[in-house]
Each structure stands twice: as C-alpha cells, then as structure tokens.
Design an enzyme around this catalytic site. Structure first.
Site, PDB file in Angstrom:
ATOM      1  N   GLU A 127      -5.504  -9.639   5.509  1.00 44.54           N
ATOM      2  CA  GLU A 127      -5.138  -8.695   4.467  1.00 44.54           C
ATOM      3  C   GLU A 127      -4.528  -9.504   3.339  1.00 44.54           C
ATOM      4  OE1 GLU A 127      -2.615  -5.562   6.145  1.00 44.54           O
ATOM      5  OE2 GLU A 127      -3.940  -5.532   7.873  1.00 44.54           O
ATOM      6  N   LYS A 141      -4.996   4.938  -1.455  1.00 41.49           N
ATOM      7  CA  LYS A 141      -3.651   4.433  -1.735  1.00 41.49           C
ATOM      8  C   LYS A 141      -3.387   4.487  -3.240  1.00 41.49           C
ATOM      9  CE  LYS A 141      -3.250   2.588   2.747  1.00 41.49           C
ATOM     10  NZ  LYS A 141      -3.969   1.788   3.705  1.00 41.49           N
ATOM     11  N   ASN A 186       1.663   6.118   0.001  1.00 38.69           N
ATOM     12  CA  ASN A 186       0.911   4.974  -0.526  1.00 38.69           C
ATOM     13  C   ASN A 186       0.378   5.269  -1.913  1.00 38.69           C
ATOM     14  OD1 ASN A 186       1.157   3.653   1.994  1.00 38.69           O
ATOM     15  ND2 ASN A 186      -0.552   4.847   2.773  1.00 38.69           N
ATOM     16  N   HIS A 202      -4.408  -5.021  10.188  1.00 32.70           N
ATOM     17  CA  HIS A 202      -4.439  -3.569  10.394  1.00 32.70           C
ATOM     18  C   HIS A 202      -5.318  -3.183  11.585  1.00 32.70           C
ATOM     19  CE1 HIS A 202      -5.518   0.639   9.108  1.00 32.70           C
ATOM     20  NE2 HIS A 202      -4.262   0.623   8.690  1.00 32.70           N
ATOM     21  N   ASP A 247      -8.949  -7.718   3.204  1.00 36.61           N
ATOM     22  CA  ASP A 247      -8.593  -6.306   3.050  1.00 36.61           C
ATOM     23  C   ASP A 247      -7.486  -6.226   2.002  1.00 36.61           C
ATOM     24  OD1 ASP A 247      -7.478  -3.757   3.290  1.00 36.61           O
ATOM     25  OD2 ASP A 247      -7.931  -3.625   5.432  1.00 36.61           O
ATOM     26  N   SER A 267       0.365  -4.442   5.684  1.00 40.59           N
ATOM     27  CA  SER A 267       0.762  -3.045   5.530  1.00 40.59           C
ATOM     28  C   SER A 267       2.106  -2.692   6.155  1.00 40.59           C
ATOM     29  CB  SER A 267      -0.329  -2.136   6.087  1.00 40.59           C
ATOM     30  OG  SER A 267      -0.548  -2.409   7.450  1.00 40.59           O
ATOM     31  N   HIS A 276      -3.554  -2.667  -0.022  1.00 39.12           N
ATOM     32  CA  HIS A 276      -2.249  -2.385  -0.637  1.00 39.12           C
ATOM     33  C   HIS A 276      -2.008  -3.152  -1.929  1.00 39.12           C
ATOM     34  CE1 HIS A 276      -0.737   0.085   2.632  1.00 39.12           C
ATOM     35  NE2 HIS A 276      -1.376  -0.742   3.437  1.00 39.12           N
TER      36      HIS A 276
HETATM   37  C1  LIG Z   1      -4.574   2.059   4.960  1.00 43.71           C
HETATM   38  C2  LIG Z   1      -5.311   0.863   5.355  1.00 43.71           C
HETATM   39  C3  LIG Z   1      -6.645   0.936   5.713  1.00 43.71           C
HETATM   40  C4  LIG Z   1      -7.338   2.247   5.907  1.00 43.71           C
HETATM   41  O1  LIG Z   1      -7.705   2.821   4.703  1.00 43.71           O
HETATM   42  P1  LIG Z   1      -7.990   4.385   4.646  1.00 43.71           P
HETATM   43  O2  LIG Z   1      -8.799   4.547   3.425  1.00 43.71           O
HETATM   44  O3  LIG Z   1      -6.667   5.042   4.603  1.00 43.71           O
HETATM   45  O4  LIG Z   1      -8.742   4.740   5.884  1.00 43.71           O
HETATM   46  C5  LIG Z   1      -7.318  -0.230   5.978  1.00 43.71           C
HETATM   47  N1  LIG Z   1      -6.695  -1.426   5.893  1.00 43.71           N
HETATM   48  C6  LIG Z   1      -5.397  -1.523   5.581  1.00 43.71           C
HETATM   49  C7  LIG Z   1      -4.768  -2.863   5.518  1.00 43.71           C
HETATM   50  C8  LIG Z   1      -4.658  -0.382   5.321  1.00 43.71           C
HETATM   51  O5  LIG Z   1      -3.365  -0.471   5.052  1.00 43.71           O
END
Ligand SMILES: *Cc1c(COP(=O)(O)O)cnc(C)c1O
Length: 405
Positions: A197, A257, A66, A152, A226, A201, A229
């Site tokens: 999101e 990421k 990522n 997620h 969220d 993801s 990404h």
């Molecule tokens: C990776 C991810 C997370 C978690 O984030 P981290 O900082 O790796 O714990 C939360 N939400 C989504 C959509 C993700 O892809």
C-alpha cells in the site's frame, strides 16, 4: 447414513443428538464476545455538513470516515448523479463486455487516467472486489507474491486466491524484501509480484515506494500499489502517491474514500488494461457501475485537482492534532498521514476510550484484533477537510479527559 454417528468434530465422531449444524456459529460468536472482539452494526444518519452524523437524537462529530475531502455531501456530485440518473437510467443493465459499457464509463476512465497520469484506467466495483480478483489474474500457481506484512485484507484474500507462493515481508522493510527476492532467484517462478500500500490503512504510515520500485526494476518483478488512502490527499493535484513512481504495473484507487462515492479503478498501461478486460473474472462477470455513481465520480475527478487549499488546511490540521496528542503522551505510531492511530494496547481499553468519546459527542472507532496485532488495539482517528480547528480542539479535550479520569 449411519444413524449412530453422523459428523466429526476435531477427530471425534458425533452422535445425532450431539450434532447441530449451527454449532460452529454459536461457538465462534461466543468466543468473540469473550475476547471483547464482537462486532456490531450501528446505524447513523449523515449530517449535511459532512463532518457529523446523527445516531438517534445525538449528533456526533465523525472522526472515522474516509471521506477525506468531504465530497460525500458535495452538491456538485449530487447534481451530476441526478443528471446521469435522468439521462441514463438506474442501472447499467449488464456487465461491461455485454451491453453495460456505457459511453460514460469510457469517458470517466479517460478522465481518471488523465488525473492520475497513467496511460489507461479501468473501473471496478469496489477496491475490495478489485484486489481479490486482480491479483489472481496477474499471477498463477507457479508465481511468487511478496506482500508487505500490513497489507489490507483484500490484498491478502487476493493473494490466497491466486494459489501462488505467498510470502510477506516485514512491514516497510526493503532489506527483508530484497532477501526474499534474492531467495526467489534460485527458484523457477513464472513471475514475481510485489504488493504494497502507499498509505497503510490502520497505521497511517507510508511505504518506501521509491526503494521498492527500484527493487521491482532490479529483479524484474511485477509491482502492485494500493493507493486507496493517498488519492485525493497526497501528490500533485491530489493524484496520490503512486503516480510519481516508475515501474508500477497496477495502481489501485478506490472511489469510496476521498472520491466520496463508491467504486474503484486501476491505473495501468493500455496493454495491461486489454489483458484485464480479457482475463479478469471480477471485471468480466459483474454488472457495470450504475449511472448515478458514474455521475458523482465524474464530478469528483473534476473537483479533486482543484482542492489544493483544502488539502493544505487538512495537512495543517493533521500536524496540529498529532503534535498535541504527543504533548499529552499519546502514541500515534509511525503515522505521517490523515490516518492517526492512538495506540492504547488492550481491546478493553480501546473500547472504553471509543465509548467515552462517543459520550462526549465524537465518533472514533476502536480497531482490535484480528484487524491489528494483539496488544496494539487502538482508536483510529481520521482527519478530513470538513473538520475545523474547533472540532479538533474539542476532540483533544475529550481524549485528554479520558486519560485524566
Ligand atoms: C478501503 C480499502 C480497500 C477497499 O476499497 P473499497 O472500495 O472500500 O472496497 C482496499 N485497499 C485498501 C488499502 C483500503 O484501505
């Protein structure tokens, strides 16, 4: 205790001889193996070019990280981490509300808020941790949560922990969301929270944020996006997709990421920030992020807006890879981003392709249920700015050779 029967399993009483307290573990693991879903950790060593890792003596081009902007190996981040480490020490010593709120936490939060264009920002220790604690903080057991079906796991866990009524709307289906909002009008919920999101993801497709934002406004709901990404990859200066959308109460970004480091933040109003500082257990009862991490992050936030050229190249590579995959008859679903699923179907086949690619020198992990639905097992490719056209052409060759083998 009765020496004859001591525990129950599926309604049946077990004798001392039958019962073993670790039985459930053995059974669960056996089942996982039987279903080809058993997961294992495989150590790798990062290459300093950012695009590859070493597993033993083998060099593998990494198509599943990522680290979208290649910042995990960037010298400026390392330097700033070292500077902060030397100046501030190894640890923050306490939670933010005790003695752990260093001036560098505050500076970084201001910088992040500037970058994403929100009134305020607040750091968290990871995206997963943030999601599981934020959602129960802004809802209660009299609330309703409406989340996209493909959200997620961290958003799911947060929603379950909240004890709110929890419903999922069909993926990216705003009509279904509106139906659920309509239904909720006849109930007496304390409040309604919509969760999605921006970039999903596992599928790499995008949510209709504008439409959802309109619904959030029409029905006066809270709105949580969220942006994990999208940050670094999309939006003006790479600030993500949530920043251009009105009515968002909390936008979450992760620093693990595109930021290339570790940690997470929320972008929100100053009032929401005050609320979280006062009421969010996952902010209050945990040790603050350590100085070295803050140093790297400070360098990340400074760099990301300047990487437009890299982003342009990245998007060209994404388009190219996708077009070539389609030409060879592969299904990449609805992906419009750097996350490109190659949907294979069975767990077995997806694993096979992943192993084939590894033999050819590429790391691309198979994603299987329960992470994705049954019969939609896939190889999940992520393209980063560290990949050049040669890497992508070599990957395409390897994928095609599996198909023709
Ligand atoms: C990776 C991810 C997370 C978690 O984030 P981290 O900082 O790796 O714990 C939360 N939400 C989504 C959509 C993700 O892809």
């Amino acid at each position: 205790m009765d020496a004859g029967t001591i525990r129950r399993s599926r309604g049946r009483k077990l004798t001392v001889a039958e019962y073993s307290k670790h039985n459930f573990i053995e059974k669960a693991l056996k089942q996982r193996k039987f279903e080809n879903r058993f997961r294992e950790l495989h150590p790798v060593h990062p290459g300093d070019d950012g695009s590859s890792v070493k597993r033993g003596e083998e060099k593998l081009i990494n198509f599943c990280s990522n680290d979208y902007l290649g910042l995990s190996q960037h010298p400026r981040l390392r330097d700033r981490a070292q500077t902060y480490l030397n100046k501030y020490g190894n640890g923050a010593t306490a939670s933010r509300l005790i003695s752990g709120s260093l001036d560098i936490h505050h500076r970084l939060e201001e910088k992040i808020a500037d970058f994403i264009g929100t009134e305020s920002a607040l750091l968290f220790n990871s995206g997963f941790q943030a999601n599981t604690t934020l959602i129960p903080t802004i809802t209660d057991r009299h609330s309703l949560i409406l989340a996209d079906k493909k959200c997620h796991n961290s958003l799911l866990q947060g929603s379950l922990l909240s004890r709110a009524d929890f419903k999922r709307f069909h993926h990216n289906d705003t009509d279904h969301l509106q139906e659920l909002l309509e239904d909720a009008e006849s109930e007496t919920y304390s409040r309604v929270l919509i969760i999605t999101e921006s970039v999903f993801s596992m599928d790499g497709d995008r949510a209709p944020l504008k439409k959802i934002s309109q619904l959030a406004d029409d029905y006066q709901t809270l709105f949580f996006v969220d942006d994990a990404h999208a940050v670094g990859v999309f939006g003006e200066n790479g600030r993500g997709l949530a920043s251009d959308i009105p009515n968002i109460d909390i936008q979450l970004g992760t620093c693990g990421k595109a930021f290339g480091v570790f940690g997470a933040y929320v972008g929100c109003s100053s009032q929401m920030k005050d609320f979280l500082i006062n009421f969010c257990p996952g902010f209050i009862y945990t040790t603050a992020l350590p100085p070295a991490v803050l140093g790297s992050l400070e360098a990340s936030v400074s760099l990301i807006p300047k990487l437009d050229e890299d982003r342009k190249k990245l998007h060209e590579n994404i388009q190219y890879l996708k077009k070539e995959l389609h030409k060879s008859g592969f299904n990449t679903g609805d992906s419009t981003t750097q996350i490109i699923p190659i949907i294979i179907g069975s767990e077995q086949k997806a694993l096979e392709l992943s192993r084939w690619l590894e033999k050819k020198g590429f790391l691309a992990s198979a994603i299987r249920p329960p992470t994705v639905p049954k019969n939609l097992s896939r190889i999940r490719i992520t393209v980063t700015t560290t990949h050049n056209r040669d890497h992508i052409n070599q990957l395409l060759e390897a994928i095609k050779s599996w198909k023709n083998a």
